[in-house]
Design a protein around this motif. Structure first.
Motif, PDB file in Angstrom:
ATOM      1  N   TYR A  22       0.864  -1.190   0.000  1.00 55.50           N
ATOM      2  CA  TYR A  22       0.000   0.000   0.000  1.00 55.50           C
ATOM      3  C   TYR A  22       0.897   1.236   0.000  1.00 55.50           C
ATOM      4  O   TYR A  22       1.771   1.395   0.874  1.00 55.50           O
ATOM      5  N   HIS A  23       0.663   2.110  -0.979  1.00 54.55           N
ATOM      6  CA  HIS A  23       1.434   3.350  -1.037  1.00 54.55           C
ATOM      7  C   HIS A  23       0.752   4.311  -1.997  1.00 54.55           C
ATOM      8  O   HIS A  23      -0.039   3.884  -2.865  1.00 54.55           O
ATOM      9  N   VAL A  25       1.702   6.268   1.608  1.00 54.95           N
ATOM     10  CA  VAL A  25       1.173   6.666   2.911  1.00 54.95           C
ATOM     11  C   VAL A  25       1.942   7.920   3.320  1.00 54.95           C
ATOM     12  O   VAL A  25       3.179   7.926   3.312  1.00 54.95           O
ATOM     13  N   THR A  26       1.233   8.982   3.633  1.00 51.22           N
ATOM     14  CA  THR A  26       1.885  10.242   3.981  1.00 51.22           C
ATOM     15  C   THR A  26       1.954  10.398   5.491  1.00 51.22           C
ATOM     16  O   THR A  26       0.953  10.248   6.196  1.00 51.22           O
ATOM     17  N   ASP A  28       2.807  12.803   8.675  1.00 50.89           N
ATOM     18  CA  ASP A  28       2.839  14.215   9.034  1.00 50.89           C
ATOM     19  C   ASP A  28       4.255  14.621   9.445  1.00 50.89           C
ATOM     20  O   ASP A  28       4.845  14.057  10.366  1.00 50.89           O
ATOM     21  N   GLN A  37       6.634  10.520   2.441  1.00 44.94           N
ATOM     22  CA  GLN A  37       5.792   9.428   1.965  1.00 44.94           C
ATOM     23  C   GLN A  37       6.515   8.099   2.134  1.00 44.94           C
ATOM     24  O   GLN A  37       7.730   8.006   1.951  1.00 44.94           O
ATOM     25  N   HIS A 122       5.408   7.861  14.311  1.00 45.24           N
ATOM     26  CA  HIS A 122       4.062   7.841  13.732  1.00 45.24           C
ATOM     27  C   HIS A 122       3.668   6.449  13.255  1.00 45.24           C
ATOM     28  O   HIS A 122       2.848   6.326  12.340  1.00 45.24           O
ATOM     29  N   ASP A 125      -0.030   5.942  13.221  1.00 44.17           N
ATOM     30  CA  ASP A 125      -0.711   6.648  12.133  1.00 44.17           C
ATOM     31  C   ASP A 125      -0.549   5.898  10.815  1.00 44.17           C
ATOM     32  O   ASP A 125      -1.489   5.812  10.017  1.00 44.17           O
ATOM     33  N   ILE A 126       0.643   5.373  10.582  1.00 47.03           N
ATOM     34  CA  ILE A 126       0.886   4.603   9.362  1.00 47.03           C
ATOM     35  C   ILE A 126       0.014   3.355   9.355  1.00 47.03           C
ATOM     36  O   ILE A 126      -0.641   3.036   8.357  1.00 47.03           O
ATOM     37  N   ASP A 128      -2.781   2.893  10.773  1.00 44.70           N
ATOM     38  CA  ASP A 128      -4.198   3.245  10.598  1.00 44.70           C
ATOM     39  C   ASP A 128      -4.542   3.593   9.156  1.00 44.70           C
ATOM     40  O   ASP A 128      -5.698   3.479   8.743  1.00 44.70           O
ATOM     41  N   GLN A 129      -3.558   4.038   8.373  1.00 43.39           N
ATOM     42  CA  GLN A 129      -3.817   4.424   6.985  1.00 43.39           C
ATOM     43  C   GLN A 129      -3.842   3.252   6.012  1.00 43.39           C
ATOM     44  O   GLN A 129      -4.323   3.388   4.897  1.00 43.39           O
ATOM     45  N   VAL A 130      -3.313   2.105   6.437  1.00 43.93           N
ATOM     46  CA  VAL A 130      -3.272   0.931   5.558  1.00 43.93           C
ATOM     47  C   VAL A 130      -4.509   0.077   5.834  1.00 43.93           C
ATOM     48  O   VAL A 130      -4.680  -0.413   6.950  1.00 43.93           O
TER      49      VAL A 130
END
Length: 322
Positions: A22-23, A25-26, A28, A37, A122, A125-126, A128-130
């Motif tokens: 998965y990419h 992923v940004t 912060d 990224q 983070h 956070d990473i 959670d985005q995948v």
């Protein structure tokens, strides 16, 4: 008669499984010239996944020196149980920042180490985005870092190597105790005999100090990895082992390996001068075994791998520890 290439050379590994990637992923990162990224690759099943942070090299390629490269390594490690996170550092050619007047250009060596620590800051956070990854989880207590070439210098910094540039007033210590083990592949060595070309183009490489590199690490060097633009000394790429304190250091020397170690940066990559799929298979399997044993107490993968390497009819590498 031709024969199929192996997945892991003669090194014993567990059964592979499908990989999901998965990419982008940004992450912060306020104040960074461009967004940070990353690419995330994980096995199709499993929970509490151990993590490998992979730092790319600085090479001349357009995209391999970014999160888009190193598929031969990434796909293998993910297929064998690791979550692999690849940041695109500021020196990635595709970003076009190497020739700017930004601090630390063109290598951005300080920002590279900061990127890796920032990713760990983070990690949630990473995750959670995948899609689907939060339910499975990343194991923040089992984190390793791997880097090739300039990425190897990045990992060495995370293990405690310091850049002792007297003109740089920033903190010297960029180590991160969350990195439980590091793998340094073909990294720059000490600068006392740095070649004139490197002194002119990458003067920061004159100031590398490995005496403070106390973290646990595997250093990988090739006995044909010689670039006179950096050093005339064949042992240059093994300085991270030779000049750092023990215990907890291991040197893995590949016979006949040049700087791309058979093709680690990408499948059929034009920059590979020593194309050798079996060397790549063996290297990635040995790194997998090393990290399994370092991150999971009592795991025999590394000893099994070293035994298999030594028992091979034509060993591709040798191991030394201190």
């Amino acid at each position: 008669m031709s024969k199929p290439y192996t997945d892991a050379g003669e090194i014993p590994v567990d059964e592979p499984q499908p990989v999901m990637t998965y990419h982008p992923v940004t992450v912060d990162a306020p104040g960074r010239p461009v967004p940070l990224q990353v690419k995330v690759s994980v096995p199709a099943t499993g929970t509490d996944l151990p993590v490998i942070l992979l730092s790319h090299g600085h090479g001349a390629s357009n995209f391999l020196a970014s999160m888009k490269g190193y598929a031969p390594l990434v796909e293998f490690w993910a297929a064998h149980g690791f979550a692999v996170i690849q940041p695109t550092h500021l020196d990635a050619n595709e970003l076009g920042l190497r020739d700017t007047d930004l601090p630390d250009a063109p290598l951005f060596w300080h920002d590279r180490a900061s990127d890796m620590s920032h990713v760990l800051d983070h990690l949630g956070d990473i995750q959670d985005q995948v899609p689907g990854l939060a339910a499975r989880g990343l194991d923040a207590g089992r984190v390793a870092a791997v880097g090739h070439s300039l990425g190897g210098m990045t990992v060495a910094s995370l293990l405690g190597m310091q850049v002792q540039d007297p003109a740089d007033r920033r903190a010297k210590n960029l180590s991160d105790p969350r990195i439980k083990a590091g793998v340094v592949i073909g990294a720059p060595g000490a600068g006392h005999d740095l070649a004139d070309w490197a002194r002119e183009n990458y003067p920061i490489l004159q100031h590398l100090d490995f005496s403070t590199m106390t973290g646990t690490g595997l250093v990988i060097a090739g006995d044909a990895d010689l670039n006179p633009f950096f050093s005339e000394r064949i042992s240059y790429r093994s300085d991270a082992f030779t000049l750092s304190p023990g215990p907890g250091k291991t040197l893995l020397t590949f016979f006949g390996a040049e700087h791309i170690y058979g093709g680690v940066s990408g499948y059929d990559a034009g920059e590979t001068s020593d194309e050798n799929p079996e060397r790549v298979a063996t290297l990635r399997a040995l790194v997998w075994a090393y990290l399994r044993s370092r991150l999971f107490a009592g795991d025999p993968a590394w000893q099994n791998a070293v035994d298999a390497l030594g028992n091979a009819k034509q060993p591709l590498a040798e191991v030394e520890s201190k």
